[in-house]
Design a protein around this motif. Structure first.
Motif, PDB file in Angstrom:
ATOM      1  N   SER A 147      23.977  24.717  28.126  1.00 19.06           N
ATOM      2  CA  SER A 147      23.939  25.683  27.030  1.00 19.06           C
ATOM      3  C   SER A 147      22.461  25.954  26.714  1.00 19.06           C
ATOM      4  CB  SER A 147      24.682  25.101  25.825  1.00 19.06           C
ATOM      5  OG  SER A 147      24.642  26.000  24.749  1.00 19.06           O
ATOM      6  N   GLY A 148      22.190  26.425  25.510  1.00 18.63           N
ATOM      7  CA  GLY A 148      20.807  26.740  25.128  1.00 18.63           C
ATOM      8  C   GLY A 148      20.529  28.210  25.371  1.00 18.63           C
ATOM      9  N   PRO A 149      19.436  28.731  24.794  1.00 16.15           N
ATOM     10  CA  PRO A 149      19.127  30.152  24.885  1.00 16.15           C
ATOM     11  C   PRO A 149      19.125  30.726  26.305  1.00 16.15           C
ATOM     12  CG  PRO A 149      17.714  29.122  23.269  1.00 16.15           C
ATOM     13  CD  PRO A 149      18.502  28.019  23.909  1.00 16.15           C
ATOM     14  N   ALA A 150      18.639  29.974  27.294  1.00  8.19           N
ATOM     15  CA  ALA A 150      18.585  30.520  28.661  1.00  8.19           C
ATOM     16  C   ALA A 150      19.994  30.826  29.164  1.00  8.19           C
ATOM     17  CB  ALA A 150      17.895  29.527  29.596  1.00  8.19           C
ATOM     18  N   VAL A 151      20.945  29.952  28.859  1.00  7.65           N
ATOM     19  CA  VAL A 151      22.331  30.132  29.304  1.00  7.65           C
ATOM     20  C   VAL A 151      23.015  31.227  28.472  1.00  7.65           C
ATOM     21  CG1 VAL A 151      24.593  28.987  29.351  1.00  7.65           C
ATOM     22  CG2 VAL A 151      22.564  27.800  30.209  1.00  7.65           C
ATOM     23  N   PRO A 190      12.594  23.715  28.926  1.00  6.78           N
ATOM     24  CA  PRO A 190      12.525  25.116  29.352  1.00  6.78           C
ATOM     25  C   PRO A 190      12.910  25.233  30.827  1.00  6.78           C
ATOM     26  CG  PRO A 190      10.413  24.354  28.467  1.00  6.78           C
ATOM     27  CD  PRO A 190      11.280  23.157  28.610  1.00  6.78           C
ATOM     28  N   ALA A 191      13.636  26.272  31.175  1.00 14.05           N
ATOM     29  CA  ALA A 191      14.065  26.439  32.570  1.00 14.05           C
ATOM     30  C   ALA A 191      14.237  27.911  32.894  1.00 14.05           C
ATOM     31  CB  ALA A 191      15.380  25.695  32.803  1.00 14.05           C
ATOM     32  N   HIS A 192      14.232  28.187  34.192  1.00 11.22           N
ATOM     33  CA  HIS A 192      14.523  29.537  34.682  1.00 11.22           C
ATOM     34  C   HIS A 192      15.856  29.432  35.414  1.00 11.22           C
ATOM     35  CE1 HIS A 192      13.148  33.567  36.082  1.00 11.22           C
ATOM     36  NE2 HIS A 192      14.131  33.342  36.923  1.00 11.22           N
ATOM     37  N   ILE A 193      16.832  30.241  35.019  1.00  9.61           N
ATOM     38  CA  ILE A 193      18.155  30.169  35.655  1.00  9.61           C
ATOM     39  C   ILE A 193      18.455  31.488  36.350  1.00  9.61           C
ATOM     40  CG2 ILE A 193      20.587  29.587  35.329  1.00  9.61           C
ATOM     41  CD1 ILE A 193      19.955  28.525  32.617  1.00  9.61           C
ATOM     42  N   SER A 194      18.973  31.404  37.575  1.00  9.19           N
ATOM     43  CA  SER A 194      19.388  32.612  38.289  1.00  9.19           C
ATOM     44  C   SER A 194      20.861  32.476  38.655  1.00  9.19           C
ATOM     45  CB  SER A 194      18.599  32.781  39.585  1.00  9.19           C
ATOM     46  OG  SER A 194      17.220  32.624  39.349  1.00  9.19           O
ATOM     47  N   VAL A 195      21.604  33.565  38.489  1.00 10.64           N
ATOM     48  CA  VAL A 195      22.984  33.596  38.986  1.00 10.64           C
ATOM     49  C   VAL A 195      22.905  34.140  40.413  1.00 10.64           C
ATOM     50  CG1 VAL A 195      25.271  34.629  38.709  1.00 10.64           C
ATOM     51  CG2 VAL A 195      23.943  33.986  36.683  1.00 10.64           C
ATOM     52  N   GLU A 211      19.068  36.884  36.025  1.00  7.47           N
ATOM     53  CA  GLU A 211      18.239  35.707  35.742  1.00  7.47           C
ATOM     54  C   GLU A 211      17.765  35.699  34.309  1.00  7.47           C
ATOM     55  OE1 GLU A 211      14.848  35.690  38.448  1.00  7.47           O
ATOM     56  OE2 GLU A 211      14.956  37.861  38.569  1.00  7.47           O
ATOM     57  N   SER A 212      17.431  34.513  33.817  1.00  9.22           N
ATOM     58  CA  SER A 212      16.873  34.422  32.464  1.00  9.22           C
ATOM     59  C   SER A 212      16.034  33.156  32.352  1.00  9.22           C
ATOM     60  CB  SER A 212      17.982  34.407  31.410  1.00  9.22           C
ATOM     61  OG  SER A 212      18.489  33.112  31.239  1.00  9.22           O
ATOM     62  N   PRO A 261      35.001  39.258  35.862  1.00 16.37           N
ATOM     63  CA  PRO A 261      35.838  39.390  37.062  1.00 16.37           C
ATOM     64  C   PRO A 261      35.679  38.231  38.035  1.00 16.37           C
ATOM     65  CG  PRO A 261      34.108  41.076  37.021  1.00 16.37           C
ATOM     66  CD  PRO A 261      34.045  40.362  35.715  1.00 16.37           C
ATOM     67  N   MET A 262      34.608  37.443  37.899  1.00 17.44           N
ATOM     68  CA  MET A 262      34.440  36.263  38.780  1.00 17.44           C
ATOM     69  C   MET A 262      35.238  35.088  38.221  1.00 17.44           C
ATOM     70  SD  MET A 262      30.368  36.091  39.403  1.00 17.44           S
ATOM     71  CE  MET A 262      29.449  37.282  40.312  1.00 17.44           C
ATOM     72  N   ASN A 263      35.910  35.337  37.098  1.00 13.28           N
ATOM     73  CA  ASN A 263      36.674  34.272  36.451  1.00 13.28           C
ATOM     74  C   ASN A 263      35.779  33.106  36.041  1.00 13.28           C
ATOM     75  OD1 ASN A 263      39.115  33.984  35.412  1.00 13.28           O
ATOM     76  ND2 ASN A 263      40.166  33.722  37.395  1.00 13.28           N
ATOM     77  N   TYR A 264      34.540  33.401  35.798  1.00  8.83           N
ATOM     78  CA  TYR A 264      33.544  32.423  35.355  1.00  8.83           C
ATOM     79  C   TYR A 264      33.352  31.289  36.370  1.00  8.83           C
ATOM     80  CZ  TYR A 264      34.424  35.277  31.350  1.00  8.83           C
ATOM     81  OH  TYR A 264      34.598  36.373  30.547  1.00  8.83           O
ATOM     82  N   ALA A 265      33.537  31.603  37.654  1.00 14.16           N
ATOM     83  CA  ALA A 265      33.256  30.633  38.724  1.00 14.16           C
ATOM     84  C   ALA A 265      32.150  31.235  39.580  1.00 14.16           C
ATOM     85  CB  ALA A 265      34.501  30.380  39.552  1.00 14.16           C
ATOM     86  N   PHE A 266      30.959  30.653  39.522  1.00 13.11           N
ATOM     87  CA  PHE A 266      29.821  31.211  40.254  1.00 13.11           C
ATOM     88  C   PHE A 266      28.756  30.130  40.422  1.00 13.11           C
ATOM     89  CE2 PHE A 266      27.398  31.528  36.329  1.00 13.11           C
ATOM     90  CZ  PHE A 266      28.399  31.675  35.371  1.00 13.11           C
ATOM     91  N   THR A 267      27.725  30.469  41.201  1.00 20.76           N
ATOM     92  CA  THR A 267      26.654  29.498  41.467  1.00 20.76           C
ATOM     93  C   THR A 267      25.394  29.896  40.712  1.00 20.76           C
ATOM     94  OG1 THR A 267      27.551  29.251  43.684  1.00 20.76           O
ATOM     95  CG2 THR A 267      25.323  28.416  43.347  1.00 20.76           C
ATOM     96  N   ILE A 268      24.741  28.902  40.104  1.00 25.16           N
ATOM     97  CA  ILE A 268      23.433  29.201  39.496  1.00 25.16           C
ATOM     98  C   ILE A 268      22.365  28.345  40.177  1.00 25.16           C
ATOM     99  CG2 ILE A 268      24.236  29.947  37.210  1.00 25.16           C
ATOM    100  CD1 ILE A 268      23.483  27.115  36.188  1.00 25.16           C
ATOM    101  N   GLN A 269      21.159  28.867  40.125  1.00 24.24           N
ATOM    102  CA  GLN A 269      20.011  28.110  40.634  1.00 24.24           C
ATOM    103  C   GLN A 269      19.126  27.807  39.423  1.00 24.24           C
ATOM    104  OE1 GLN A 269      17.056  30.197  43.208  1.00 24.24           O
ATOM    105  NE2 GLN A 269      17.849  28.754  44.684  1.00 24.24           N
ATOM    106  N   VAL A 270      18.756  26.547  39.280  1.00 25.09           N
ATOM    107  CA  VAL A 270      17.953  26.179  38.109  1.00 25.09           C
ATOM    108  C   VAL A 270      16.561  25.756  38.560  1.00 25.09           C
ATOM    109  CG1 VAL A 270      17.755  24.615  36.136  1.00 25.09           C
ATOM    110  CG2 VAL A 270      20.011  25.439  36.845  1.00 25.09           C
ATOM    111  N   ASN A 271      15.547  26.416  38.009  1.00 31.66           N
ATOM    112  CA  ASN A 271      14.174  25.969  38.200  1.00 31.66           C
ATOM    113  C   ASN A 271      13.783  25.238  36.921  1.00 31.66           C
ATOM    114  OD1 ASN A 271      11.452  25.607  38.396  1.00 31.66           O
ATOM    115  ND2 ASN A 271      11.048  27.601  39.340  1.00 31.66           N
ATOM    116  N   TRP A 272      13.749  23.915  37.001  1.00 27.88           N
ATOM    117  CA  TRP A 272      13.452  23.098  35.813  1.00 27.88           C
ATOM    118  C   TRP A 272      11.988  23.221  35.428  1.00 27.88           C
ATOM    119  CZ3 TRP A 272      17.665  21.339  33.475  1.00 27.88           C
ATOM    120  CH2 TRP A 272      18.818  21.073  34.233  1.00 27.88           C
ATOM    121  N   LEU A 273      11.187  23.814  36.315  1.00 24.12           N
ATOM    122  CA  LEU A 273       9.753  23.983  36.037  1.00 24.12           C
ATOM    123  C   LEU A 273       9.462  25.471  35.870  1.00 24.12           C
ATOM    124  CD1 LEU A 273       8.376  21.572  38.796  1.00 24.12           C
ATOM    125  CD2 LEU A 273       9.190  21.025  36.494  1.00 24.12           C
TER     126      LEU A 273
END
Ligand SMILES: Cc1cc2nc3c(=O)[nH]c(=O)nc-3n(C[C@H](O)[C@H](O)[C@H](O)COP(=O)(O)OP(=O)(O)OC[C@H]3O[C@@H](n4cnc5c(N)ncnc54)[C@H](O)[C@@H]3O)c2cc1C
Length: 405
Positions: free
Chosen positions: A236-240, A208-213, A223-224, A253-265
């Motif tokens: 991949s997985g539901p969060a993504v 399980p993780a929390h992801i932010s763009v 975020e999700s 429009p970002m051409n799928y190039a962007f930064t994500i932050q992952v909280n693994w906890l």
């Protein structure tokens, strides 16, 4: 010239569901499905990895709408008339039991999409619906009181036409000719391509993780939360997948190039994690940091994050520095990853975009511009996150169109 009472354009999920329900509600009416392919229901066939994720075990209409990045507001009314419970009952009445998986997804008990296809084909046959394959629709025109539909195999006329052609650019062009506005299509439901040493070789690891763009100023723009799966190509997985759906319009429009932050906890902040790590340093003292995964993280992921924080395999908790501890807390909760491109999620994908919802009356799914012109399924600017919600949109739309006809 072939005359029908109801012409249904497209022999997919929405087209068949509309046709069958319309035939039941209007016995004796002549209903024709016009399908451009030599096969019908091809997406149903491959759906859900060949198992067909028919619907989702979510029985509150308001909650259900929250799974639709596009269509949330518009589907609330329709779901009060036909939603998941009705879908289950509809298939049960036709001898098909659905089973629920732990995440709420519902599949036929046979675990085969062919069960759904066989049901639709035999129902269409029983109700005398004509299914015309290899009939590609080339134009739709209103001729005095009736609709004229020109196909590669001849002309058809009817008082009522239902467009259920899914995400089809040519059909959207034809609808533009009828003055309908089309929201430009972009893909939804995709996985993120990421090349990063922290996840390299860890394919198959899920947690399980929390992801932010993150935006340009490192602000959170989306975020999700949910299970995250590391793959050969990235994440991949539901969060993504949730992010890909809610961010479909933003990420294109970002051409799928962007930064994500992952909280693994997921759920734990950097500060709380720092406190927890300090306590672990005290209590685990002589134990090796890398050997025993903490926070219920998969061992291989824990080891990779420990290594990234500059902690060696031979380091005990007592030996790690304050700096290393801070870096570990950062890697666990605030690690950033560069996404460069997307990959297809093979189990399910959809297109965001289609007929502008403002131009549709959701009490009937009829065009607000043209009497006798109806829409159901993915041709509309409606799409959902993965889990059976996209088919539910096709069933709900199809059912309501059938009642309105
Ligand atoms: C690989 C994959 C797996 C999926 N799995 C799931 C799942 O498990 N659960 C879920 O909820 N959703 C799933 N989806 C999404 C779901 O399949 C779609 O949302 C759904 O099929 C939409 O139904 P539809 O009838 O609107 O469109 P479609 O099913 O795409 O049907 C449209 C039909 O119209 C025909 N057509 C198009 N243009 C013309 C024309 N000019 N003339 C005549 N006919 C035409 C097409 O050939 C097609 O047969 C999946 C999608 C994919 C791609």
């Amino acid at each position: 010239m072939n005359t029908a009472d109801i012409l249904i354009l497209g022999g997919g999920a929405a087209g068949f569901f509309t046709a069958i329900n319309a035939a039941e509600a209007n016995p004796g009416s002549r209903i024709i499905i016009l399908e451009r392919g030599k096969e019908v229901l091809t997406k149903v066939k491959v759906s859900g990895g060949g198992r067909c994720n028919v619907t989702h075990a979510e029985f509150d209409p308001k909650e259900l709408t929250m799974h639709y990045p596009r269509g949330e507001k518009e589907l609330l009314g329709p779901f009060h008339h036909f939603m998941t419970g009705d879908t289950i009952a509809w298939f049960a009445e036709r001898g098909i039991a659905l089973k629920t998986e732990s995440d709420g997804r519902m599949f036929p008990e046979s675990d085969s999409s062919q069960t759904i296809i066989d049901c639709f084909l035999s129902e269409a046959d029983r109700l005398g619906i004509s299914v015309l394959r290899n009939h590609s629709v080339k134009s739709i025109q209103k001729k005095s009181e009736a609709w004229l539909v020109v196909t590669t195999e001849g002309n058809f006329t009817a008082q009522k036409v239902v467009v259920a052609t899914g995400s089809n650019t040519k059909m959207w062009k034809l609808l533009e000719n009828l003055n309908h506005s089309i929201v430009a299509p972009v893909p939804s439901l995709f996985t993120f391509n990421i090349k990063d040493i922290r996840i390299d070789g860890l394919q198959g690891v899920a947690t399980p993780a929390h992801i932010s763009v993150l935006g340009e100023q490192h602000e959170i723009i989306l975020e999700s939360e949910g299970p995250l799966l590391i793959t050969h190509w990235g994440m991949s997985g539901p969060a993504v997948l949730k992010l890909s759906a809610w961010g479909a319009r933003l990420l294109a429009p970002m051409n799928y190039a962007f930064t994500i932050q992952v909280n693994w906890l997921a759920g734990l902040s950097f500060e709380t994690t720092m406190e927890d790590l300090k306590s672990l340093k005290k209590s685990l003292n002589k134990k090796l940091v890398a050997s025993h995964a903490q926070f219920e993280l998969p061992k291989r992921l824990w080891q990779r994050l420990v290594e990234t924080s500059g902690i060696l395999e031979a380091h005990t908790w007592a030996e790690i520095t304050g700096e290393q501890l801070t870096e570990l807390a950062r890697q666990l909760t605030l690690g950033t990853f560069e996404v460069n491109g997307k990959s297809t999620f093979k189990e399910e994908f959809v297109t965001a975009g289609g007929i502008d919802l403002k131009e549709v009356n959701f009490k009937t799914f009829e065009s607000r511009l043209h009497e006798g012109l109806f829409f159901a399924g993915e041709v509309l600017n409606i799409d959902a996150i993965t889990g059976g919600f996209n088919f539910q949109n096709a069933w709900t739309g199809g059912y309501i169109v059938a009642r309105s006809l």
